[in-house]
Design a protein around this motif. Structure first.
Motif, PDB file in Angstrom:
ATOM      1  N   THR A 179       0.844  -1.191   0.000  1.00 49.69           N
ATOM      2  CA  THR A 179       0.000   0.000   0.000  1.00 49.69           C
ATOM      3  C   THR A 179       0.880   1.241   0.000  1.00 49.69           C
ATOM      4  O   THR A 179       2.108   1.150   0.142  1.00 49.69           O
ATOM      5  N   LEU A 180       0.252   2.400  -0.125  1.00 51.44           N
ATOM      6  CA  LEU A 180       1.006   3.646  -0.082  1.00 51.44           C
ATOM      7  C   LEU A 180       1.701   3.812   1.261  1.00 51.44           C
ATOM      8  O   LEU A 180       2.814   4.356   1.328  1.00 51.44           O
ATOM      9  N   TYR A 233      12.039  -1.414  -5.966  1.00 55.04           N
ATOM     10  CA  TYR A 233      11.411  -0.117  -6.191  1.00 55.04           C
ATOM     11  C   TYR A 233       9.883  -0.233  -6.077  1.00 55.04           C
ATOM     12  O   TYR A 233       9.252  -0.862  -6.934  1.00 55.04           O
ATOM     13  N   PRO A 234       9.276   0.347  -5.041  1.00 52.70           N
ATOM     14  CA  PRO A 234       7.814   0.392  -4.989  1.00 52.70           C
ATOM     15  C   PRO A 234       7.322   1.590  -5.788  1.00 52.70           C
ATOM     16  O   PRO A 234       7.827   2.710  -5.625  1.00 52.70           O
ATOM     17  N   VAL A 235       6.367   1.374  -6.675  1.00 50.49           N
ATOM     18  CA  VAL A 235       5.903   2.458  -7.537  1.00 50.49           C
ATOM     19  C   VAL A 235       4.383   2.478  -7.602  1.00 50.49           C
ATOM     20  O   VAL A 235       3.705   1.489  -7.321  1.00 50.49           O
ATOM     21  N   VAL A 236       3.868   3.628  -8.009  1.00 56.16           N
ATOM     22  CA  VAL A 236       2.444   3.826  -8.208  1.00 56.16           C
ATOM     23  C   VAL A 236       2.274   4.596  -9.509  1.00 56.16           C
ATOM     24  O   VAL A 236       3.155   5.379  -9.901  1.00 56.16           O
ATOM     25  N   ARG A 237       1.163   4.378 -10.202  1.00 55.60           N
ATOM     26  CA  ARG A 237       0.924   5.101 -11.451  1.00 55.60           C
ATOM     27  C   ARG A 237       0.668   6.578 -11.168  1.00 55.60           C
ATOM     28  O   ARG A 237       0.202   6.948 -10.091  1.00 55.60           O
ATOM     29  N   VAL A 275      -0.267  -0.147  -5.722  1.00 57.39           N
ATOM     30  CA  VAL A 275       1.191  -0.188  -5.607  1.00 57.39           C
ATOM     31  C   VAL A 275       1.719  -1.517  -6.133  1.00 57.39           C
ATOM     32  O   VAL A 275       1.134  -2.576  -5.886  1.00 57.39           O
ATOM     33  N   THR A 276       2.804  -1.451  -6.855  1.00 62.18           N
ATOM     34  CA  THR A 276       3.505  -2.658  -7.257  1.00 62.18           C
ATOM     35  C   THR A 276       5.000  -2.423  -7.058  1.00 62.18           C
ATOM     36  O   THR A 276       5.429  -1.320  -6.695  1.00 62.18           O
ATOM     37  N   HIS A 280       9.177  -0.628 -17.096  1.00 58.38           N
ATOM     38  CA  HIS A 280       7.721  -0.486 -17.170  1.00 58.38           C
ATOM     39  C   HIS A 280       7.055  -1.589 -16.349  1.00 58.38           C
ATOM     40  O   HIS A 280       6.810  -2.686 -16.852  1.00 58.38           O
ATOM     41  N   PRO A 281       6.790  -1.310 -15.069  1.00 60.05           N
ATOM     42  CA  PRO A 281       6.202  -2.338 -14.201  1.00 60.05           C
ATOM     43  C   PRO A 281       4.756  -2.642 -14.553  1.00 60.05           C
ATOM     44  O   PRO A 281       4.022  -1.786 -15.057  1.00 60.05           O
TER      45      PRO A 281
END
Length: 380
Positions: free
Chosen positions: A142-143, A280-284, A291-292, A339-340
């Protein structure tokens, strides 16, 4: 000295023109040489061996004061979508129920992997793990908790995970040169993989500043990759970058785990070997809160040649070899960015996995030997 007289094919008296032994032998040698030179040649076994070795190493032998002339050996990049491989998923589930099935100490710490130790930080990795990390709790990131459900939850934060060994003299290489090689390699890793601006697509100025501009092809190739990314010139082979128009990091923490070692190298130098995994945790950037994570592992070998003996730039690194493995990044895009894939998304038809499933957290496996096919990852 005896005379060799030419024979008359008619059978008459021999000619009286004398031909000395030296002239005759030279004539024979010249004819034999001419025959040898015009005949097709099969390379000797040693010649074939040397040719093959140089093809593999990508570098001719170095000479005194000429400097290391070869371009670094770059492994084939392997990207993998975040699709759960069924056999691997089953194995992970079994291990989750019974962690004792894992051989050795996958964390290299000797610590209990039970619930009591689930959030305690791991000590620095000192040796190569013998197995992948045990399955973590199946929590969704999560964030607020971007590393939930990931083995990286217990890993070090950012630069703290790149711990340099104590420098000592190596052969004729003094301690201060070893320290410099270690610090420069660490600077390369930090800027290339942990600098938030670089991760967001900026130019890796500090990383490029430690590389020797006299190493043929390296800086030019990297500049080409950063300026005009393509399959042949991919900046992801050395730098971790996401498209800032597509995704952004969640928080300011990138998890890091690995080790760095050194030994006597070629070129009157110290050789440094670094093997690190970055999560690396990322969000669009479209407003989604999903989150991915993308997992990148890098293995890089550097040396700090002696400028007294070689035509190199003092204090700059020569890159001997580098390999990269990206888990959860599109296989069919060559625009210079990772590009996750997000759980709610399905991969494009052109990105159908064709390679084997792997665990991107498994630091016990070697990288750089895979086929380069688009594979799957068992977890993110």
């Amino acid at each position: 000295m005896s005379d060799r007289r030419s024979e008359d094919p008619s059978g008459d008296e021999p000619s009286s023109s004398p031909i000395s032994d030296e002239v005759w032998e030279q004539f024979i040698r010249d004819n034999e040489r001419s025959i040898r030179d015009s005949a097709p040649k099969e390379p000797s076994a040693r010649a074939r061996m040397v040719t093959e070795r140089l093809k593999c190493e990508g570098a001719p032998p170095e000479g005194w004061r000429t400097g290391p002339t070869g371009t670094p050996k770059k492994g084939r990049r392997r990207k993998a979508w975040a699709i759960i491989g069924v056999p691997v998923a089953i194995a992970v589930a079994v291990v989750a129920m019974k962690p004792s099935l894992l051989p050795g100490d996958p964390f290299g710490s000797g610590a209990d992997s039970g619930a009591g130790a689930s959030s305690s930080p791991l000590p620095a990795e000192s040796t190569k793990p013998t197995a992948p990390p045990a399955a973590a709790d199946p929590d969704v990131p999560t964030l607020d908790e971007p590393f939930a459900g990931s083995p990286a939850l217990r890993w070090a934060d950012g630069e703290a995970g790149i711990v340099l060994p104590k420098a000592t003299a190596v052969g004729a290489v003094p301690k201060d040169k070893v320290e410099l090689a270690l610090r420069q390699t660490r600077k390369l890793l930090v800027d290339a993989n942990l600098n938030p601006k670089v991760v967001a697509g900026a130019r890796p100025v500090a990383a490029l500043s430690v590389l020797d501009p006299k190493q043929p092809g390296l800086i030019d190739d990297l500049n080409t990759a950063l300026r005009s990314p393509s399959e042949a010139h991919d900046p992801l082979s050395m730098f971790s970058r996401f498209d800032p128009a597509e995704v952004r990091l969640v928080g300011d923490v990138i998890k890091t785990r690995g080790r760095i070692t050194f030994k006597k190298g070629k070129f009157d130098a110290v050789a440094v070997h670094a093997d690190y995994t970055f999560v690396y945790p990322v969000v669009r950037t479209d407003g989604s809160t999903e989150v991915t994570r993308t997992i990148v592992r890098r293995v890089i070998d550097t040396e700090l040649p002696d400028p007294v003996h070689y035509n190199v730039t003092s204090g700059r690194l020569m890159v001997v070899k580098y390999d990269e493995d990206a888990g959860n990044s599109a296989c069919d895009v060559n625009d210079g960015y990772l590009h996750p894939q997000f759980p709610s998304q399905a991969p494009s038809a052109s990105a159908t996995p064709s390679g084997p499933a792997v665990d991107p957290y498994d630091r016990s496996r070697d990288i750089g030997k895979e086929s380069g096919d688009c594979g799957t990852v068992s977890r993110t």
